[in-house]
Design a protein around this motif. Structure first.
Motif, PDB file in Angstrom:
ATOM      1  N   MET A  33       6.910  -5.007   2.131  1.00  0.00           N
ATOM      2  CA  MET A  33       6.683  -4.553   3.878  1.00  0.00           C
ATOM      3  C   MET A  33       7.233  -3.850   4.891  1.00  0.00           C
ATOM      4  O   MET A  33       7.346  -3.860   6.227  1.00  0.00           O
ATOM      5  CB  MET A  33       6.027  -5.857   4.680  1.00  0.00           C
ATOM      6  CG  MET A  33       5.175  -6.811   3.709  1.00  0.00           C
ATOM      7  SD  MET A  33       4.141  -8.111   5.024  1.00  0.00           S
ATOM      8  CE  MET A  33       3.058  -7.375   5.788  1.00  0.00           C
ATOM      9  N   ASN A 103      -3.349  -5.970  -1.401  1.00  0.00           N
ATOM     10  CA  ASN A 103      -1.993  -4.886  -2.150  1.00  0.00           C
ATOM     11  C   ASN A 103      -2.713  -4.216  -3.927  1.00  0.00           C
ATOM     12  O   ASN A 103      -3.437  -5.463  -3.757  1.00  0.00           O
ATOM     13  CB  ASN A 103      -0.681  -5.127  -1.959  1.00  0.00           C
ATOM     14  CG  ASN A 103       0.146  -3.382  -1.784  1.00  0.00           C
ATOM     15  OD1 ASN A 103      -0.338  -2.703  -1.884  1.00  0.00           O
ATOM     16  ND2 ASN A 103       1.531  -4.360  -1.930  1.00  0.00           N
ATOM     17  N   THR A 191       1.349   0.511  -1.686  1.00  0.00           N
ATOM     18  CA  THR A 191       2.243   0.365  -0.470  1.00  0.00           C
ATOM     19  C   THR A 191       3.538   1.184  -0.402  1.00  0.00           C
ATOM     20  O   THR A 191       4.355   1.756   0.325  1.00  0.00           O
ATOM     21  CB  THR A 191       2.349  -1.349   0.433  1.00  0.00           C
ATOM     22  OG1 THR A 191       2.453  -1.681  -0.360  1.00  0.00           O
ATOM     23  CG2 THR A 191       0.947  -1.454   0.949  1.00  0.00           C
ATOM     24  N   TYR A 215      -1.202 -12.093   0.893  1.00  0.00           N
ATOM     25  CA  TYR A 215      -0.328 -12.053   1.550  1.00  0.00           C
ATOM     26  C   TYR A 215      -0.791 -12.907   3.263  1.00  0.00           C
ATOM     27  O   TYR A 215      -1.186 -12.152   3.843  1.00  0.00           O
ATOM     28  CB  TYR A 215       0.508 -10.793   2.316  1.00  0.00           C
ATOM     29  CG  TYR A 215       1.159  -9.318   1.647  1.00  0.00           C
ATOM     30  CD1 TYR A 215       2.525  -8.976   2.074  1.00  0.00           C
ATOM     31  CD2 TYR A 215       0.573  -8.989   0.495  1.00  0.00           C
ATOM     32  CE1 TYR A 215       2.822  -7.832   0.780  1.00  0.00           C
ATOM     33  CE2 TYR A 215       0.599  -7.756  -0.264  1.00  0.00           C
ATOM     34  CZ  TYR A 215       2.523  -7.320  -0.012  1.00  0.00           C
ATOM     35  OH  TYR A 215       3.044  -6.590  -1.064  1.00  0.00           O
ATOM     36  N   PHE A 244      -1.001  -1.544   9.747  1.00  0.00           N
ATOM     37  CA  PHE A 244      -0.610  -1.755   8.075  1.00  0.00           C
ATOM     38  C   PHE A 244      -1.516  -1.127   7.089  1.00  0.00           C
ATOM     39  O   PHE A 244      -0.909  -0.390   6.053  1.00  0.00           O
ATOM     40  CB  PHE A 244      -1.421  -2.932   7.851  1.00  0.00           C
ATOM     41  CG  PHE A 244      -0.398  -4.075   8.518  1.00  0.00           C
ATOM     42  CD1 PHE A 244       0.702  -4.857   7.753  1.00  0.00           C
ATOM     43  CD2 PHE A 244      -0.857  -5.662   8.994  1.00  0.00           C
ATOM     44  CE1 PHE A 244       2.033  -5.476   8.290  1.00  0.00           C
ATOM     45  CE2 PHE A 244       0.268  -6.086   9.862  1.00  0.00           C
ATOM     46  CZ  PHE A 244       0.978  -6.220   8.800  1.00  0.00           C
ATOM     47  N   PHE A 249      -1.328  -0.409   2.982  1.00  0.00           N
ATOM     48  CA  PHE A 249      -2.837  -2.518   3.486  1.00  0.00           C
ATOM     49  C   PHE A 249      -3.581  -2.666   3.454  1.00  0.00           C
ATOM     50  O   PHE A 249      -4.572  -1.177   4.218  1.00  0.00           O
ATOM     51  CB  PHE A 249      -1.694  -3.034   3.681  1.00  0.00           C
ATOM     52  CG  PHE A 249      -0.327  -4.029   3.553  1.00  0.00           C
ATOM     53  CD1 PHE A 249       0.239  -4.919   2.723  1.00  0.00           C
ATOM     54  CD2 PHE A 249       0.749  -2.786   4.036  1.00  0.00           C
ATOM     55  CE1 PHE A 249       1.283  -4.710   2.217  1.00  0.00           C
ATOM     56  CE2 PHE A 249       2.307  -3.199   3.574  1.00  0.00           C
ATOM     57  CZ  PHE A 249       2.706  -4.168   2.908  1.00  0.00           C
TER      58      PHE A 249
END
Length: 254
Positions: A33, A103, A191, A215, A244, A249
């Motif tokens: 992230m 993801n 990502t 997540y 995101f 994401f």
């Protein structure tokens, strides 16, 4: 290029951070992230005037830090299992946990013009590697590595490439290993690939070959920071969703 972000330093098994004040909140977030949290840091601070301190590492390392008493207010894991462990230990604040995003995992190759491959049981991954290494996060503890190994096992490819797997502490380290040419291929999150211009996504692992990549986010039970609920609400908001999604994401939080 990966943007800059402030890190708290993890030393000797304990995260070293300044004492938490009412105008500061500390978030432990999965290394995958990194780019999204860089955006959220700026957005949250601009919107609230409060200071957001972010620690990024593999979810397993962060969870262990929390188990050892690290001063995290919020934890965002790349794998529900690590949040489950903290919850079982009584370290997750009641009624604060929710699923934030999804993801995918992809096969990346060094360089910007690598040929695409069909990810499936007939993929000759060992042949693609030759004498090179396959960069992966730790396959027994770091979520990206766990998902990657599960996919390779599901496809019947793990045994043929296991001796050539170069394991790293977190998924961003695996990505960097490929980006600098130390490994011809690696398995990372979709990502992560967005964040690095020096690699090519050559294939995506079918979602039915690994557990769903979820997540979860939650406040920590040991934290009494009054900003916790505000930040969790912020994660569900439109600005965070856009950040995101820009990083690839799939946001599932309402």
């Amino acid at each position: 290029m990966i943007p800059s972000i402030r890190y708290s330093v993890i030393v000797l098994g304990v995260a070293c951070a300044a004492p938490v004040h009412s105008d500061e909140i500390t978030v432990f977030a999965a290394a995958s992230m990194t780019n999204a949290m860089s955006e959220l840091e700026m957005q949250f601070e601009a919107a609230t005037g409060h200071d957001l301190v972010v620690s990024l590492a593999g979810s397993s390392a962060l969870a262990r830090q929390i188990q050892q008493g690290a001063p995290a207010d919020i934890f965002i894991s790349a794998n529900p299992d690590w949040m489950d462990r903290l919850e079982q230990d009584g370290l997750v604040a009641a009624d604060t946990r929710f699923d934030l995003s999804n993801n995918a995992i992809v096969l990346v190759a060094a360089g910007t013009d690598a040929a695409a491959v069909t990810v499936g049981p007939d993929m000759d991954l060992a042949g693609l590697l030759g004498d090179g290494r396959l960069a992966m996060a730790l396959v027994e503890s770091v979520p990206a590595g766990i998902y990657g190994k599960a996919s390779l096992e599901s496809l019947g490819l793990w045994d043929s490439v296991a001796p050539q797997v170069a394991q790293t502490d977190n998924v961003r380290a695996a990505l960097a290993f490929v980006a600098v040419g130390e490994a011809p291929y690696g398995i990372v999150y979709a990502t992560d690939a967005v964040a690095e211009d020096s690699v090519t996504v050559v294939g995506t692992f079918p979602p039915d070959t690994h557990p769903p990549i979820v997540y979860p986010a939650a406040a920590m039970a040991e934290s009494d920071n009054p900003l916790n609920q505000s930040f969790l609400d912020f994660l569900r908001g439109a600005e965070a969703r856009a950040a995101f999604e820009r990083q690839g994401f799939v946001v599932v939080a309402d």
